[in-house]
Design an enzyme around this catalytic site. Structure first.
Site, PDB file in Angstrom:
ATOM      1  N   GLY A  30       0.806  -1.220   0.000  1.00 40.33           N
ATOM      2  CA  GLY A  30       0.000   0.000   0.000  1.00 40.33           C
ATOM      3  C   GLY A  30       0.838   1.268   0.000  1.00 40.33           C
ATOM      4  CB  SER A  76       7.567   0.451  -8.047  1.00 39.42           C
ATOM      5  OG  SER A  76       6.560  -0.329  -7.444  1.00 39.42           O
ATOM      6  CD  GLU A  77       1.880   0.081  -6.075  1.00 44.29           C
ATOM      7  OE1 GLU A  77       1.627   0.530  -4.950  1.00 44.29           O
ATOM      8  OE2 GLU A  77       1.635  -1.082  -6.403  1.00 44.29           O
ATOM      9  CG  HIS A 159      -2.347  -4.138  -7.768  1.00 42.32           C
ATOM     10  ND1 HIS A 159      -1.309  -3.527  -8.414  1.00 42.32           N
ATOM     11  CD2 HIS A 159      -2.188  -3.821  -6.468  1.00 42.32           C
ATOM     12  CE1 HIS A 159      -0.558  -2.893  -7.538  1.00 42.32           C
ATOM     13  NE2 HIS A 159      -1.080  -3.053  -6.345  1.00 42.32           N
TER      14      HIS A 159
END
Ligand SMILES: [Zn+2]
Length: 233
Positions: A30, A76-77, A159
């Site tokens: 998250g 990475s998000e 996801h």
């Protein structure tokens, strides 16, 4: 006006505790972010449990996702977060988690695209399913872009879930609403029937949105889908 970074840090830490305590994430999953101003975003760093964050676990990135302040690594998000802030100037916070019921629908490939519960109809409307893309690449957020202007909550195929809001708690509460809705929808599916609200009932709920400061046309069922559904009946 720039909101105090310290108060944003405190709120993100609090929301992190809540998403962890409610089982919306496992391990270090998250991420939560908040817009500081037009150029800077405060965001949770990678590799850290959202349930036990300290102020230094939050970092500041620019609108290209580059680290500008902090000693931890960006997730990475981050690119998904900055894209959202660029596309939706009204949005001040992004919350991404993997709550089990919402993620269950995302894995099953079933969008929450019916008007069922009054609270959800007012706050979110319907929740679309965003096509799968490898995390950390452009593929991950590209399918989200065309949906961004019309929705505040999303299922991410295979996801998790994503919610966006006018402040940190607004984005977080949308995550709670989404997961609660997914849980109830799951139970109704198991019981074998999902009654939907009729057009009139939905219109009455939409007319309450202004009172709560909710955008009039958020989360509507796209016209073309309505047509396809009709022909299916
Ligand atoms: Zn994720």
């Amino acid at each position: 006006m720039e909101t105090s970074i310290d108060s944003l840090r405190e709120e993100i830490i609090e929301v992190g505790k809540r998403i962890y305590a409610r089982g919306y994430v496992a391990s270090n999953d998250g991420n939560i972010s908040a817009r500081i101003n037009d150029d800077k975003v405060l965001i949770t760093s990678t590799g850290i449990s959202k349930g036990f964050m300290k102020p230094e676990d939050l970092i500041i990135i620019d609108m290209d996702g580059k680290l500008i302040d902090g000693n931890k690594k960006p997730s990475s998000e981050v690119f998904m977060h900055v894209q959202i802030f660029k596309e939706r100037p009204d949005i001040k916070s992004v919350c991404h988690a993997h709550p089990p019921y919402a993620t269950g629908f995302a894995v099953a490939g079933i969008p929450l695209d019916k008007y069922v519960l009054p609270e959800v109809v007012i706050t979110l409307g319907t929740i679309p399913l965003v096509e799968y893309g490898t995390t950390g690449t452009e593929e991950f957020y590209k399918p989200l872009l065309p949906l961004l202007k019309d929705f505040d909550a999303f299922l991410l195929a295979n996801h998790g879930a994503l919610t966006i809001g006018k402040d940190i708690f607004n984005a977080y509460y949308k995550m709670e609403t989404l997961e609660h809705f997914a849980h109830i929808a799951f139970i109704a599916h198991q019981l074998g029937n999902v009654n939907t609200l009729n057009k009139d009932q939905v219109q009455k709920l939409f007319s309450l949105r202004e009172k709560f400061g909710i955008r009039k046309n958020i989360g509507l069922i796209p016209e073309k889908e309505k047509r396809t559904r009709k022909t299916n009946h």
